[in-house]
Design a protein around this motif. Sequence first.
Motif, PDB file in Angstrom:
ATOM      1  N   GLY A 189     -51.592  41.842  13.777  1.00 34.71           N
ATOM      2  CA  GLY A 189     -50.918  42.084  12.502  1.00 34.71           C
ATOM      3  C   GLY A 189     -50.669  43.551  12.221  1.00 34.71           C
ATOM      4  N   LEU A 190     -51.299  44.455  12.968  1.00 37.31           N
ATOM      5  CA  LEU A 190     -51.086  45.880  12.796  1.00 37.31           C
ATOM      6  C   LEU A 190     -49.944  46.400  13.658  1.00 37.31           C
ATOM      7  N   CYS A 191     -49.363  45.538  14.470  1.00 32.53           N
ATOM      8  CA  CYS A 191     -48.279  45.930  15.380  1.00 32.53           C
ATOM      9  C   CYS A 191     -46.975  45.266  14.938  1.00 32.53           C
ATOM     10  N   ASP A 192     -45.859  45.758  15.475  1.00 32.61           N
ATOM     11  CA  ASP A 192     -44.590  45.112  15.131  1.00 32.61           C
ATOM     12  C   ASP A 192     -43.933  44.423  16.320  1.00 32.61           C
ATOM     13  N   VAL A 193     -44.629  44.407  17.482  1.00 31.32           N
ATOM     14  CA  VAL A 193     -44.162  43.646  18.642  1.00 31.32           C
ATOM     15  C   VAL A 193     -45.377  43.092  19.381  1.00 31.32           C
ATOM     16  N   MET A 194     -45.290  41.840  19.817  1.00 32.72           N
ATOM     17  CA  MET A 194     -46.253  41.287  20.765  1.00 32.72           C
ATOM     18  C   MET A 194     -45.500  40.981  22.057  1.00 32.72           C
ATOM     19  N   LEU A 195     -45.964  41.548  23.155  1.00 31.84           N
ATOM     20  CA  LEU A 195     -45.228  41.483  24.416  1.00 31.84           C
ATOM     21  C   LEU A 195     -46.038  40.771  25.492  1.00 31.84           C
ATOM     22  N   VAL A 196     -45.392  39.806  26.158  1.00 28.77           N
ATOM     23  CA  VAL A 196     -45.983  39.122  27.308  1.00 28.77           C
ATOM     24  C   VAL A 196     -44.921  39.022  28.399  1.00 28.77           C
ATOM     25  N   GLY A 197     -45.365  38.615  29.583  1.00 30.07           N
ATOM     26  CA  GLY A 197     -44.440  38.383  30.685  1.00 30.07           C
ATOM     27  C   GLY A 197     -44.010  36.930  30.750  1.00 30.07           C
ATOM     28  N   THR A 198     -42.971  36.679  31.515  1.00 30.34           N
ATOM     29  CA  THR A 198     -42.463  35.304  31.626  1.00 30.34           C
ATOM     30  C   THR A 198     -43.501  34.372  32.244  1.00 30.34           C
ATOM     31  N   ASN A 199     -44.345  34.886  33.138  1.00 30.19           N
ATOM     32  CA  ASN A 199     -45.351  34.022  33.762  1.00 30.19           C
ATOM     33  C   ASN A 199     -46.367  33.522  32.740  1.00 30.19           C
ATOM     34  N   THR A 200     -46.766  34.384  31.812  1.00 27.89           N
ATOM     35  CA  THR A 200     -47.700  33.968  30.762  1.00 27.89           C
ATOM     36  C   THR A 200     -47.093  32.867  29.916  1.00 27.89           C
ATOM     37  N   VAL A 201     -45.807  32.990  29.588  1.00 27.54           N
ATOM     38  CA  VAL A 201     -45.135  31.947  28.805  1.00 27.54           C
ATOM     39  C   VAL A 201     -45.070  30.651  29.598  1.00 27.54           C
ATOM     40  N   GLU A 202     -44.749  30.760  30.870  1.00 27.83           N
ATOM     41  CA  GLU A 202     -44.608  29.571  31.708  1.00 27.83           C
ATOM     42  C   GLU A 202     -45.928  28.834  31.876  1.00 27.83           C
ATOM     43  N   VAL A 203     -47.012  29.578  32.099  1.00 25.55           N
ATOM     44  CA  VAL A 203     -48.306  28.970  32.423  1.00 25.55           C
ATOM     45  C   VAL A 203     -49.111  28.613  31.175  1.00 25.55           C
ATOM     46  N   ASP A 204     -49.199  29.581  30.225  1.00 24.39           N
ATOM     47  CA  ASP A 204     -50.086  29.397  29.066  1.00 24.39           C
ATOM     48  C   ASP A 204     -49.382  28.855  27.828  1.00 24.39           C
ATOM     49  N   ASP A 205     -48.058  28.988  27.772  1.00 29.30           N
ATOM     50  CA  ASP A 205     -47.269  28.527  26.620  1.00 29.30           C
ATOM     51  C   ASP A 205     -47.837  29.011  25.289  1.00 29.30           C
ATOM     52  N   PRO A 206     -48.033  30.329  25.113  1.00 32.80           N
ATOM     53  CA  PRO A 206     -48.581  30.827  23.841  1.00 32.80           C
ATOM     54  C   PRO A 206     -47.516  30.815  22.745  1.00 32.80           C
ATOM     55  N   MET A 227     -40.966  39.554  28.610  1.00 31.41           N
ATOM     56  CA  MET A 227     -40.387  40.483  29.579  1.00 31.41           C
ATOM     57  C   MET A 227     -40.342  39.832  30.960  1.00 31.41           C
ATOM     58  N   GLY A 228     -39.169  39.876  31.599  1.00 30.06           N
ATOM     59  CA  GLY A 228     -39.035  39.321  32.938  1.00 30.06           C
ATOM     60  C   GLY A 228     -37.657  38.730  33.154  1.00 30.06           C
ATOM     61  N   LEU A 229     -37.334  38.459  34.418  1.00 27.53           N
ATOM     62  CA  LEU A 229     -36.001  37.978  34.778  1.00 27.53           C
ATOM     63  C   LEU A 229     -35.890  36.458  34.761  1.00 27.53           C
ATOM     64  N   ARG A 230     -37.014  35.776  34.809  1.00 32.02           N
ATOM     65  CA  ARG A 230     -37.021  34.321  34.923  1.00 32.02           C
ATOM     66  C   ARG A 230     -36.473  33.650  33.655  1.00 32.02           C
ATOM     67  N   ASP A 231     -35.623  32.631  33.838  1.00 27.72           N
ATOM     68  CA  ASP A 231     -35.188  31.806  32.713  1.00 27.72           C
ATOM     69  C   ASP A 231     -36.347  30.932  32.258  1.00 27.72           C
ATOM     70  N   LEU A 232     -36.447  30.718  30.952  1.00 26.38           N
ATOM     71  CA  LEU A 232     -37.541  29.936  30.398  1.00 26.38           C
ATOM     72  C   LEU A 232     -37.000  28.769  29.581  1.00 26.38           C
ATOM     73  N   PRO A 233     -37.694  27.647  29.591  1.00 22.89           N
ATOM     74  CA  PRO A 233     -37.253  26.498  28.773  1.00 22.89           C
ATOM     75  C   PRO A 233     -37.309  26.849  27.290  1.00 22.89           C
ATOM     76  N   ILE A 234     -36.311  26.470  26.552  1.00 28.90           N
ATOM     77  CA  ILE A 234     -36.259  26.759  25.125  1.00 28.90           C
ATOM     78  C   ILE A 234     -37.337  25.992  24.369  1.00 28.90           C
ATOM     79  N   THR A 235     -37.960  25.019  25.048  1.00 33.33           N
ATOM     80  CA  THR A 235     -39.021  24.231  24.419  1.00 33.33           C
ATOM     81  C   THR A 235     -40.353  24.969  24.369  1.00 33.33           C
ATOM     82  N   LYS A 236     -40.464  26.105  25.038  1.00 34.42           N
ATOM     83  CA  LYS A 236     -41.706  26.870  24.992  1.00 34.42           C
ATOM     84  C   LYS A 236     -41.976  27.336  23.562  1.00 34.42           C
ATOM     85  N   ARG A 237     -43.264  27.353  23.196  1.00 36.21           N
ATOM     86  CA  ARG A 237     -43.624  27.615  21.804  1.00 36.21           C
ATOM     87  C   ARG A 237     -43.214  29.000  21.326  1.00 36.21           C
TER      88      ARG A 237
END
Length: 344
Positions: A189-206, A227-237
């Motif tokens: 809450g003290l930051c204005d961006v939360m950044l992850v890679g595409t692999n984290t989204v793909e595997v952990d679905d945060p 961040m990353g080049l991989r396309d991700l499903p729009i269904t990811k949270r």
Amino acid sequence: MAATEAERRAMRRALEIARTPGVPLGPNPRVGCVLLAEDGSEVAEGFHRGAGTPHAEAAALAEAGEAARGTTAVVTLEPCNHTGRTGPCAQALIDAGVRRVVFAQPDPNPVAAGGAETLRAAGIEVEADVLLDEARAVNRAWTFAVEHGRPFVTWKFATTLDGRSAAVDGSSRWVSSKAARLDTHRLRGLCDVMLVGTNTVEVDDPELTVRDEVDEPVEHQPLRAVMGLRDLPITKRVFNRRAETVHLRTRDPHEALAELFAQDRQHVFLEGGPTLGGVFLQAGLVDEVVAYVAPMLLGAGRNAVGVLGIASIAHALHLPVTDVTVLEGHDGEDTNVRITMRGN
């Protein structure tokens, strides 16, 4: 004339109101202003409530009305000298008949700087650098971003005592305790961006939202960046409607930060896995490290930090510790330790 004790007390008050909870993070710094009468008593005060709202000086002047004439304005940041969504505060102070201005931090933004010179040219007494370090601390990330031309980066990770972020089977819930997770939401809450890679989204679905103690999203959410080049499903949270999300289609951390800076973002909370953390570390783009250490051993599994290209202890990356906090466990949960360090 040096700042008086009454002016220094007023500056402490201005710094306090500049930190008022609930003000949404944005492109503007947090600023507080206190108007003092000649006898040192407070006439009015104000603080900036977010982009597009009156600046702290304007808020204080509006509260004071005609009583502002002849006062001393005590401000945490040099009054601005430009017209944006609101008019220049330096001119507003002149028009209000303020006699003296005391401020803490010179404005590092070349677009807004120059207010002190404008005030002096109008015959107003000006005293600068009063409680300067305290004022810079209030706007630590904003000041860094303006001075360096990129966002400040905080990298957060959770680890076991033997440096693992996940077990051999990939399971990682929960390396950190509930107390550590609540603390993480506070830091998010003290930051204005939360950044992850595409692999984290793909595997952990945060979901990558800031949530309160009952696990509900808070009102003002940071930008979610993937961040990353991989396309991700729009269904990811991460793509749900609870917060804004941007996909940074690059593997270059410099490019990612440049794009976020162009969107007026000043503080990135890096929550990606060990690979993304290692990439930012190797690029020299981690300014702060927050590690949650759990009192458990795995013996094997995923390393908490990716490859850094370090082959000798002589070349180890040493991170100066700035804070160590014990986060007490409850209901049988492990107690975690949060270690905060300066980055590279």
